[in-house]
Design a protein around this motif. Structure first.
Motif, PDB file in Angstrom:
ATOM      1  N   CYS A 128      15.846  44.629  56.520  1.00  0.00           N
ATOM      2  CA  CYS A 128      14.355  44.323  56.869  1.00  0.00           C
ATOM      3  C   CYS A 128      13.685  45.817  56.991  1.00  0.00           C
ATOM      4  CB  CYS A 128      14.434  43.789  58.197  1.00  0.00           C
ATOM      5  SG  CYS A 128      12.422  43.559  59.003  1.00  0.00           S
ATOM      6  N   CYS A 131      12.802  46.121  60.825  1.00  0.00           N
ATOM      7  CA  CYS A 131      13.523  46.242  62.152  1.00  0.00           C
ATOM      8  C   CYS A 131      15.037  46.625  61.843  1.00  0.00           C
ATOM      9  CB  CYS A 131      13.631  44.939  63.113  1.00  0.00           C
ATOM     10  SG  CYS A 131      14.798  43.705  62.109  1.00  0.00           S
ATOM     11  N   CYS A 152      12.561  38.679  57.048  1.00  0.00           N
ATOM     12  CA  CYS A 152      13.402  38.711  58.273  1.00  0.00           C
ATOM     13  C   CYS A 152      12.750  37.792  59.240  1.00  0.00           C
ATOM     14  CB  CYS A 152      13.235  40.162  58.662  1.00  0.00           C
ATOM     15  SG  CYS A 152      14.308  40.567  60.188  1.00  0.00           S
ATOM     16  N   CYS A 154      12.213  38.725  62.199  1.00  0.00           N
ATOM     17  CA  CYS A 154      11.092  39.506  62.760  1.00  0.00           C
ATOM     18  C   CYS A 154       9.831  39.427  62.189  1.00  0.00           C
ATOM     19  CB  CYS A 154      11.489  40.630  63.168  1.00  0.00           C
ATOM     20  SG  CYS A 154      11.103  41.806  61.789  1.00  0.00           S
TER      21      CYS A 154
HETATM   22 ZN    ZN Z   1      13.268  42.505  60.902  1.00  0.00          ZN
END
Ligand code: ZN
Length: 246
Positions: A128, A131, A152, A154
Motif C-alpha cells: 500500500c 500505509c 488496500c 485503508c
Molecule cells: Zn493501506
C-alpha cells in the motif's frame, strides 16, 4: 563443444567466487518477451516507459493497473526454463555464490536458486502506497475496485513491489549487488545487454577489483571487448553445454 564454453568452464573451476548477473534474455525461453524487443506480445501497442511509470501510478492508478494487471497475471503463470535451472544447479554444487537479476518474474527462485538479489524488485508482493501494508501476489487480485485499482483496506492504492520507471532502485539490493560484484573473481552475465544503469555498471565493479567478466547473451553489449569469454548463442543451449563440461 566450443572453445568459449571450454574456457568458461575453466574460469568457473579456477574462480573462488562466481556471481551471475541476469536480465530479460534468460526469461525469454520461458515465454516472457523482452519488452525492449519491438513487436513482442503484450508490449506491442504500449510503451512501458510511459505506462509503468511512478507518475502514472500516482496520478492515474486505473490506467497504470490496466496495463499492469494482465502483465501480473501473465508473469505469475510462467515457469523457469533450463537456463534458470542451470544456475540453480551451479549454486547447489557450490560453484555459484549468488544471482543478481534485473528480472521481476521470480523464476530464479522458482528454479531453486536461494541467494537471489532482485535489483528491480519482484511481482511476489505489492505494498500500500499509504500505509505500507504488504500483500502477497495471490491476495492482490481480490483488492481491485470497480475502477480497476488495487486498493488496500485503508483505501490507499497498492503498488507492485517492482521498480517502476521514475523510481530509484532499492538501495539495500543495490548495495548487496555491488558488494557481490566487488568480491567476485568471475561475474557471469547471462541474457543481459548490460545497457540499463546502474546494473550496467556492475561488470566494471568486478573488473576494477581484479575479477573477470564472462558474457552469455545474444547481441552486442558494451563489455564485449573486456569480457574474458563471450558466448553469443541461445542461453539455454550455452548453459546446458557448460554444465556438460564442468
Ligand atoms: Zn493501506
Amino acid at each position: 563443444m566450443s572453445a568459449g564454453t571450454e574456457r568458461l568452464a575453466e574460469l568457473l573451476r579456477e574462480s573462488g567466487r562466481t556471481v551471475a548477473l541476469t536480465g530479460a534474455g534468460i526469461s525469454v525461453p520461458s515465454g516472457i518477451p523482452d519488452f525492449r524487443s519491438p513487436g513482442t506480445g503484450l508490449w506491442e501497442n504500449v510503451d512501458p516507459m510511459e505506462v509503468a511509470h511512478l507518475d502514472v501510478f500516482l496520478n492515474d492508478p486505473g490506467r497504470f493497473w490496466s496495463y499492469y494487471r494482465p502483465r501480473f497475471g501473465m508473469l505469475s503463470d510462467k515457469e523457469p526454463n533450463p537456463a534458470h535451472r542451470a544456475l540453480a544447479q551451479l549454486e547447489e554444487q557450490g560453484v555459484l555464490e549468488a544471482v543478481i537479476t534485473q528480472n521481476i518474474d521470480t523464476l530464479h527462485r522458482k528454479a531453486g536458486s536461494r541467494n537471489v538479489v532482485e535489483v528491480h524488485g519482484t511481482i511476489e508482493t505489492g505494498s500500500c502506497w499509504t500505509c505500507k501494508t504488504s500483500y502477497p501476489l495471490a491476495e492482490i487480485e481480490p483488492l481491485f475496485d470497480p475502477d480497476g485499482i488495487a486498493r488496500c483496506t485503508c483505501g490507499g492504492p497498492v503498488k507492485p513491489d517492482v521498480v517502476l520507471f521514475g523510481e530509484l532502485l532499492p538501495e539495500a539490493a543495490m548495495l548487496d549487488a555491488h558488494a557481490l560484484c566487488e568480491r567476485a573473481d568471475l561475474l557471469l552475465c547471462v541474457g543481459t545487454s548490460l545497457e540499463v544503469y546502474p546494473v550496467a555498471g556492475l561488470p566494471s565493479v568486478t573488473r576494477a577489483a581484479g575479477g573477470a567478466v564472462a558474457i552469455v547473451t545474444k547481441g552486442p553489449t558494451p563489455y564485449d571487448g573486456e569480457a574474458e569469454v563471450r558466448l553469443d548463442g541461445d542461453v539455454v543451449e550455452e548453459l546446458e553445454a557448460l554444465l556438460r563440461v564442468l
